[in-house]
Structure formats: structure tokens, C-alpha cells
Design an enzyme around this catalytic site. Sequence first.
Site, PDB file in Angstrom:
ATOM      1  N   TYR A 192       0.786  -1.179   0.045  1.00 31.10           N
ATOM      2  CA  TYR A 192       0.012  -0.026   0.027  1.00 31.10           C
ATOM      3  C   TYR A 192       0.925   1.413  -0.124  1.00 31.10           C
ATOM      4  O   TYR A 192       0.375   2.616  -0.212  1.00 31.10           O
ATOM      5  CB  TYR A 192      -0.967   0.098   1.274  1.00 31.10           C
ATOM      6  CG  TYR A 192      -2.147  -0.947   1.171  1.00 31.10           C
ATOM      7  CD1 TYR A 192      -2.266  -1.794  -0.002  1.00 31.10           C
ATOM      8  CD2 TYR A 192      -2.929  -1.159   2.330  1.00 31.10           C
ATOM      9  CE1 TYR A 192      -3.058  -2.827  -0.013  1.00 31.10           C
ATOM     10  CE2 TYR A 192      -3.782  -2.271   2.335  1.00 31.10           C
ATOM     11  CZ  TYR A 192      -4.201  -3.174   1.166  1.00 31.10           C
ATOM     12  OH  TYR A 192      -5.074  -3.786   1.092  1.00 31.10           O
ATOM     13  N   ASP A 229      -2.796 -18.059   1.037  1.00 28.47           N
ATOM     14  CA  ASP A 229      -3.865 -18.664   0.763  1.00 28.47           C
ATOM     15  C   ASP A 229      -4.399 -19.668   1.469  1.00 28.47           C
ATOM     16  O   ASP A 229      -5.614 -19.965   1.553  1.00 28.47           O
ATOM     17  CB  ASP A 229      -3.613 -18.892  -0.873  1.00 28.47           C
ATOM     18  CG  ASP A 229      -2.288 -19.807  -0.827  1.00 28.47           C
ATOM     19  OD1 ASP A 229      -1.556 -19.843   0.022  1.00 28.47           O
ATOM     20  OD2 ASP A 229      -2.170 -20.356  -2.123  1.00 28.47           O
TER      21      ASP A 229
END
Length: 370
Positions: A142, A226
Site C-alpha cells: 500500500y 492462501d
Amino acid sequence: MASFNLLLLPGDGIGPEVMTEVKKLLDWMNSTGVAKFETEADLVGGAAYDAHKVSITDQAVKMAGEADAVLFGAVGGPQWDSVPYDARPEAGLLRLRKDLEMFANLRPAICYPALASASSLKPEIVEGLDIMIVRELTGGVYFGEPKEIVTLENGEKRGVDTQVYTTHEIERIGRVAFELARKRGNKVTSSEKRNVMRSGLLWNQVITDLHKREYSDVVLEHMLADALGMQLVRWPKQFDVIVTDNLFGDMLSDVASMLTGSLGMLPSASMGIADPKTGKRKSMYEPVHGSAPDIAGKGLANPIAMMGSFAMALRYSLGLGEAADMVEKAISNVLNSGLRTKDIAAAGQNAVSTQEMGAAIIKEVQHIAG
Ligand code: NAD
């Protein structure tokens, strides 16, 4: 008796309504000698803009930096939609996070047994769930540079974000996770994508080394992000503390929080760097929800997220674990008794007001305290 200085920033919308219930709890704790709390209050968000034309004053930021903990309600509302961008209500929250260098975001996902049937998962999967996600908040993809959209020679565009982490950034978030685990279930699951990302490889190495060096009493496991997403909905109770980067943490904490039902139930904390002398961290505690303009001023807000945020402050910033246990147990008992605000009530069930829920929790705290 231990003495603490708290800054209360109720903010806008339902923020002041839910903060009022925490204030009553603080008053009771003061009167019975749980600790000595000195509180100061100031404006933030739209309320600060109306008074000062900024979303938080320098003075309030200074007070936040000096407080033992900041309790923050919520900011925002449609009446401030057209104020200058830099003075928008959310800017007050972002400035606090930046100026206090809040690099760690703590989001617990606790499923009170009485609300297990409100989850989208089967009750036996979530009942009694108590996990903590520690998300790195000021680094990673970010913020990494370059961050741009460029036009290529052939006219096509290319968007670029950069995932960057340094040893220092990984170590300091790792420390927060290990220290929290010592106060909870003593297990940390660190998550990244070392199979496809260099930054993930470094993350894994730094957490492993830190564990070996300083926290070998805590159980450490590594899980690819994941796989962790899958495990969170398959068997979330296997986790205690999960530590991960900004991007994965953003997604995984939202998944985890929704395992537990309503937005009105979810507390959170943000932590800054530790003072080199005292080891104390700057910290801010706030509900995950916003200012809920649709129900503001109607006595409909659920105060549990705000009261649970205060319980986190007791535990993690003030060293009052027993008082935190009392508040959390009181919340659980009140829910077991069937009391519900509108957001967590079953269809057709009578709901109580913000004040009634707050009063019931405080009465139960008094009962537990004997
Ligand atoms: P919201 O969290 O305020 O509300 C979403 C929905 O959940 C609404 O229907 C609301 O009534 C309900 N809700 C939220 N908290 C509740 C509670 N304690 N009890 C019962 N019901 C509750 O999100 P939104 O509607 O997207 O945003 C409203 C305003 O809040 C916006 O201005 C937004 O920018 C701001 N916001 C602020 C924060 C913050 O201060 N940290 C976080 C999110 C949104």
C-alpha cells in the site's frame, strides 16, 4: 493504586453514544478502586471540523501521544461530504495513526457462544472462537514505491504497486505478535507467500530468526496466506495469533471478523513503537464500525464493540487483565441472558437500547466483581 491517563475521542454519529457507556463503566471502576482513571476528552472528525475547521487539532494529537491509551469512537457522516479533502472526518483518524506511528493493527475475532448461530458458518465451527489478527499497517504494497500508472510506448497502460518490507519493519510487527501470544494462547501463525514473493521469503526468515532469538517459548508456525484464508473458514479455532503483512492482513482480518456476526460486536486496537525506557506502546482502541449515521441519535447502537475495545485497552495497554476478563465475561453473560440490541436480535425479538445494553453490562461487571 495504579493510575492511568486516558484520552476519549468520541467523534461523530453513534461514536458519542457508545462512548457514553464506556464512560459510565470507567466511572464505576474509579469509584470502586479497580484503578484510578483520569480522562480527558476532545473532538475528532466532523465534530472537530465544525468547531475548528480541522478534523483534529494539534493539541488533541499531542494529548493522544501523551495518554496511556486513546479510546476512539467513530468519525464521518453525510453532512461533511463536501468539506475540503484534507479536513474530511477520516483525515483525523489517519493523522492519529500516522503521528503516533501505529504500525500494528490488532483485530480479534471472538464468537460469543450465544451468537454462534448468527455466523454464516456452522455454530460448532465458530462457537467459542477467539483469535487475534495482527496486521502490519504502515508498510508493504500500500505504500511501496514505485506506485504508478504509466503509459507504455504502444499506448497500453501499466499499473505498478511495490511490495517492500525491511527487516526492521518485520521484526517490530513480529514482536507485537509474540508478546500478544504470551498473554493469550502462546501460539503465533505467521503468514506470507514465500513460494512466489521475495518479500515473503524475507518475512519468513526474519520471523523465524526473531522467534529463535527471543521468543522460543511461544509456538510458531508458518502458513501460506492462501492456505490460511482457506483454514480460516474451514477450522478457525486452530489459530491463536496470526501475524501478516498489510495486504494479506487487510483481507484476512475482514474474513475473520465476519465469522462472528455483527459489525456492532467488533473491537480493534492500533499499536505504535515501544518507548525505549518503559517499553510502553502508544495505542488507540476503537470499534471496527463507523459512525452509522442511519441510526445515530436513536439509541439503537450496539455499545459492545466500543466496550470490548475498552477491555482490550485494559488488557494490552494498562496491564489490567483481570478487569478486562471481567468486562468480557460480563458481555458474554449478558448475551447468554438473551439481551440483544437491534443489530443482533433475531427477527421478531424485542431489542434493547444502547443505554439498556450498556447498563446491563455494567450491572453484570458489578455482579462478577462481587
Ligand atoms: P458503518 O459501520 O457506520 O455502518 C454500516 C452498517 O452497520 C449501518 O447499517 C449501521 O447502522 C450498522 N452499524 C454499525 N455500527 C453499529 C453498531 N454499533 N450498532 C448497530 N448497528 C451498527 O459504515 P458506513 O455506513 O459505511 O459508514 C458511515 C460513516 O462512517 C461514513 O462516513 C464512513 O466514512 C464512516 N466510517 C468511519 C469509520 C471509523 O471511524 N473508524 C469506519 C468505517 C466507516
